[in-house]
Write a protein that holds these residues in place. Structure first.
Motif, PDB file in Angstrom:
ATOM      1  N   ARG A 310       0.777  -1.145  -0.022  1.00  0.00           N
ATOM      2  CA  ARG A 310       0.112  -0.162   0.142  1.00  0.00           C
ATOM      3  C   ARG A 310       0.793   1.291   0.170  1.00  0.00           C
ATOM      4  NH1 ARG A 310      -3.574   2.709  -1.784  1.00  0.00           N
ATOM      5  NH2 ARG A 310      -4.622   4.282  -0.510  1.00  0.00           N
ATOM      6  N   GLY A 311       1.984   1.083   0.664  1.00  0.00           N
ATOM      7  CA  GLY A 311       2.771   2.146   0.709  1.00  0.00           C
ATOM      8  C   GLY A 311       3.560   2.445  -0.646  1.00  0.00           C
ATOM      9  N   ALA A 312       3.794   1.539  -1.426  1.00  0.00           N
ATOM     10  CA  ALA A 312       4.305   1.531  -2.953  1.00  0.00           C
ATOM     11  C   ALA A 312       3.323   2.186  -3.505  1.00  0.00           C
ATOM     12  CB  ALA A 312       4.541   0.316  -3.308  1.00  0.00           C
ATOM     13  N   GLU A 313       2.040   1.747  -3.398  1.00  0.00           N
ATOM     14  CA  GLU A 313       0.917   2.562  -4.142  1.00  0.00           C
ATOM     15  C   GLU A 313       0.797   4.086  -4.028  1.00  0.00           C
ATOM     16  OE1 GLU A 313      -3.483   0.527  -5.167  1.00  0.00           O
ATOM     17  OE2 GLU A 313      -2.765   0.556  -3.336  1.00  0.00           O
ATOM     18  N   LEU A 314       0.919   4.560  -2.360  1.00  0.00           N
ATOM     19  CA  LEU A 314       0.787   5.645  -2.209  1.00  0.00           C
ATOM     20  C   LEU A 314       1.991   6.695  -2.783  1.00  0.00           C
ATOM     21  CD1 LEU A 314      -0.236   5.322   1.493  1.00  0.00           C
ATOM     22  CD2 LEU A 314      -1.671   5.945  -0.594  1.00  0.00           C
ATOM     23  N   ALA A 315       3.076   6.044  -2.656  1.00  0.00           N
ATOM     24  CA  ALA A 315       4.443   6.616  -3.046  1.00  0.00           C
ATOM     25  C   ALA A 315       4.009   6.964  -4.650  1.00  0.00           C
ATOM     26  CB  ALA A 315       5.626   5.574  -3.119  1.00  0.00           C
ATOM     27  N   ALA A 316       3.949   5.972  -5.563  1.00  0.00           N
ATOM     28  CA  ALA A 316       3.870   5.967  -7.191  1.00  0.00           C
ATOM     29  C   ALA A 316       2.674   7.327  -7.288  1.00  0.00           C
ATOM     30  CB  ALA A 316       3.125   4.817  -7.606  1.00  0.00           C
ATOM     31  N   GLU A 317       1.490   7.031  -6.470  1.00  0.00           N
ATOM     32  CA  GLU A 317       0.594   8.367  -6.830  1.00  0.00           C
ATOM     33  C   GLU A 317       1.332   9.636  -6.597  1.00  0.00           C
ATOM     34  OE1 GLU A 317      -2.618   7.229  -3.902  1.00  0.00           O
ATOM     35  OE2 GLU A 317      -3.224   5.765  -5.045  1.00  0.00           O
ATOM     36  N   VAL A 318       2.074   9.900  -5.932  1.00  0.00           N
ATOM     37  CA  VAL A 318       2.786  11.004  -5.688  1.00  0.00           C
ATOM     38  C   VAL A 318       3.696  11.133  -6.479  1.00  0.00           C
ATOM     39  CG1 VAL A 318       4.045  12.775  -3.850  1.00  0.00           C
ATOM     40  CG2 VAL A 318       1.953  11.666  -3.395  1.00  0.00           C
ATOM     41  N   LEU A 319       4.882  10.058  -6.832  1.00  0.00           N
ATOM     42  CA  LEU A 319       6.092  10.173  -7.619  1.00  0.00           C
ATOM     43  C   LEU A 319       5.738  10.399  -8.883  1.00  0.00           C
ATOM     44  CD1 LEU A 319       8.019   7.463  -6.013  1.00  0.00           C
ATOM     45  CD2 LEU A 319       8.727   9.538  -6.258  1.00  0.00           C
ATOM     46  N   ILE A 320       4.630   9.830  -9.476  1.00  0.00           N
ATOM     47  CA  ILE A 320       4.178   9.915 -11.111  1.00  0.00           C
ATOM     48  C   ILE A 320       3.974  11.560 -11.394  1.00  0.00           C
ATOM     49  CG2 ILE A 320       2.652   9.480 -12.781  1.00  0.00           C
ATOM     50  CD1 ILE A 320       2.326   6.540 -11.393  1.00  0.00           C
ATOM     51  N   PRO A 321       3.112  12.224 -10.865  1.00  0.00           N
ATOM     52  CA  PRO A 321       2.944  13.666 -11.167  1.00  0.00           C
ATOM     53  C   PRO A 321       4.383  14.382 -10.800  1.00  0.00           C
ATOM     54  CG  PRO A 321       1.561  12.876  -9.367  1.00  0.00           C
ATOM     55  CD  PRO A 321       2.186  11.874  -9.766  1.00  0.00           C
ATOM     56  N   ARG A 341       0.218   9.214   6.701  1.00  0.00           N
ATOM     57  CA  ARG A 341      -0.581   9.348   7.798  1.00  0.00           C
ATOM     58  C   ARG A 341      -2.248   8.910   7.743  1.00  0.00           C
ATOM     59  NH1 ARG A 341       0.809  11.670  12.177  1.00  0.00           N
ATOM     60  NH2 ARG A 341      -0.628  12.587  13.557  1.00  0.00           N
ATOM     61  N   ARG A 342      -2.719   9.493   6.532  1.00  0.00           N
ATOM     62  CA  ARG A 342      -4.060   9.110   6.520  1.00  0.00           C
ATOM     63  C   ARG A 342      -4.288   7.511   6.526  1.00  0.00           C
ATOM     64  NH1 ARG A 342      -4.250  13.501   3.214  1.00  0.00           N
ATOM     65  NH2 ARG A 342      -4.244  12.270   1.187  1.00  0.00           N
ATOM     66  N   ALA A 343      -3.419   6.950   5.882  1.00  0.00           N
ATOM     67  CA  ALA A 343      -3.708   5.433   5.435  1.00  0.00           C
ATOM     68  C   ALA A 343      -3.498   4.688   6.558  1.00  0.00           C
ATOM     69  CB  ALA A 343      -2.831   5.073   4.083  1.00  0.00           C
TER      70      ALA A 343
END
Ligand SMILES: Cc1cc2nc3c(=O)[nH]c(=O)nc-3n(C[C@H](O)[C@H](O)[C@H](O)COP(=O)(O)OP(=O)(O)OC[C@H]3O[C@@H](n4cnc5c(N)ncnc54)[C@H](O)[C@@H]3O)c2cc1C
Length: 405
Positions: A310-321, A341-343
């Protein structure tokens, strides 16, 4: 000079998943691991039910590869008190929250981690094995790459717009960023694969003892994965080699006595710890931390792989833009810290309460006795550690009161 969009350090679940998500979005990604695959990892090798959701979002090919590996299916968790008293929590229950499937997968990390690494490669990620990152390099004050030593002893500097530290509990990236901290409880784990264990069913088992605890469960092929977790201080005071005395120590737990009579180790005992390490910050100019490199408290609740995915997913959501916009600064990565923090805030609280609580045998006895009498409460708590029941539902004052009184 090659400059990668992202260099990912560590090809465990956090690193391979982050690499795959980024490559699927068109980024040029290099994935480094110091080990040769398939590589082992001390773990109880159970994926909480909610992990399946992230695997589905990684891709149907990933779920298909996991299923093709014939994993065990765990339908719940058995909690065993120091007296031997048992409480059972099932994932499929009447509390109103449904897991993606009524079970969590359990399979050897040699197999699971290789599936994820191969999935990253299929998405276009370049993967180097036997490549140990030793240091970070800086470019105008921001992280701009890594120094890597390959198995032939050669050191190379690799340049990247962002370095992702997914290098686990002893993260070199986090240490070089100067953000790593260590906390109590200081526990160590001994993990093994054992054949011919008696009475292994379709639930994971957590046995709390007078000192430490044991987690065990099937991982397919008639093999049971067993993790013995002990306070580091007790191990040091004993001066015994727990790898040699592994089975003797297991016999001290009432719910395990006699179940390892065959003593058939099918993989050597691996040692890891102490745990309870986390990073004060998970982002810097040109760098980001994910998985155990960001935080790991204690293995009791079995949520580390979910947090990594899940952390990977959150990271990608921010890294891609951020990669599309320009320099990958700490400011551009700030939404990742907020998203984590939210997750994870509820999970962090719950795992700390449980992780600290199991260090008090009398408290564990009391709580497990209440869970044995109140199966609905056991289902709720086990669902929360399975990551599909929101942790806040298990942290409500009324729930906590019923666990204790
Ligand atoms: C005893 C025990 C039992 C556990 N049981 C469970 C469980 O049942 N379920 C669950 O969900 N979680 C469990 N966990 C937690 C889980 O194992 C971790 O949270 C998870 O592996 C984290 O994934 P990761 O990708 O962050 O790190 P890892 O899986 O540790 O991967 C890190 C990778 O980085 C590589 N690496 C390290 N340093 C370098 C370097 N300098 N250069 C290059 N590569 C490097 C390593 O070789 C490794 O491949 C358990 C943990 C322990 C200790």
């Amino acid at each position: 000079m090659t400059r990668w969009d992202a260099v990912v350090v560590g090809a465990g679940p956090a690193g391979s998943a982050t690499a795959r998500f980024l490559a699927q979005a068109g980024a040029r990604v290099l994935l480094l691991d110091r080990a040769q695959f398939p590589r082992d990892k001390p773990c109880s090798e159970y994926l909480s039910p909610q992990s399946t959701r992230v695997l589905e979002r990684l891709g149907a090919d990933v779920v298909a590869a996991v299923e093709a590996a014939a994993p065990a299916h765990l339908y719940g968790m058995k909690l065993v008190a120091p007296s031997g008293r048992v409480a059972l929590g099932r994932f499929a229950a009447d509390h109103g929250w449904r897991p993606p499937r009524p079970y969590g997968f359990a399979l050897p990390r040699t197999v699971f981690d290789t599936i994820l690494r191969d999935a990253a490669v299929r998405a276009g990620v370049e993967s180097w094995e036997g490549a140990a990152v030793e240091d970070l390099v800086y470019d105008a004050g921001a992280v701009g790459g890594v120094v890597v030593r390959t198995d032939n002893g050669q050191r190379t500097t690799l340049h990247a717009r962002v370095v992702i530290g997914a290098d686990g509990l002893n993260s070199v990236v986090a240490r070089r960023l100067g953000v790593r901290t260590e906390h109590t409880p200081r526990r160590v784990a001994y993990t093994a694969h054992v054949a011919d264990v008696r009475d292994v069913g379709d639930a994971g088992e957590m046995h709390v003892g007078q000192r430490g605890y044991v987690g065990l469960g099937p991982v397919g092929g008639g093999v049971t994965t067993v993790a013995l977790v002990l306070p580091l201080a007790a191990v040091r005071a004993d001066g015994r080699d727990m790898r040699r005395d592994f089975f003797a120590e297991l016999e001290r737990f009432p719910g395990l006595a006699g179940r390892f009579a065959a003593r058939r180790l099918v993989r050597r005992v691996l040692v890891t710890g102490p745990f309870a390490r986390w990073s004060r910050r998970t982002t810097a100019d040109g760098a980001l931390l994910v998985g155990d490199a960001a935080d790991f408290f204690d293995p009791f609740t079995g949520q580390g792989i979910y947090a990594a995915l899940r952390g990977a997913e959150l990271a990608a959501e921010v890294l891609i833009p951020a990669l599309a916009a320009g320099p990958v600064t700490a400011a551009a990565l700030a939404p990742y810290r907020r998203a984590r923090r939210r997750a994870f805030l509820g999970k962090w609280t719950l795992e700390r309460l449980i992780g600290l609580g199991v260090g008090w045998p009398a408290l564990a006895e009391r709580v497990i006795a209440r869970l044995a009498r109140r199966p609905a409460l056991a289902d709720l708590l086990v669902g929360a550690t399975g990551n599909f029941v929101p942790a806040r539902a298990a942290l409500r004052p009324g729930v906590l009161a019923r666990l204790l009184f």
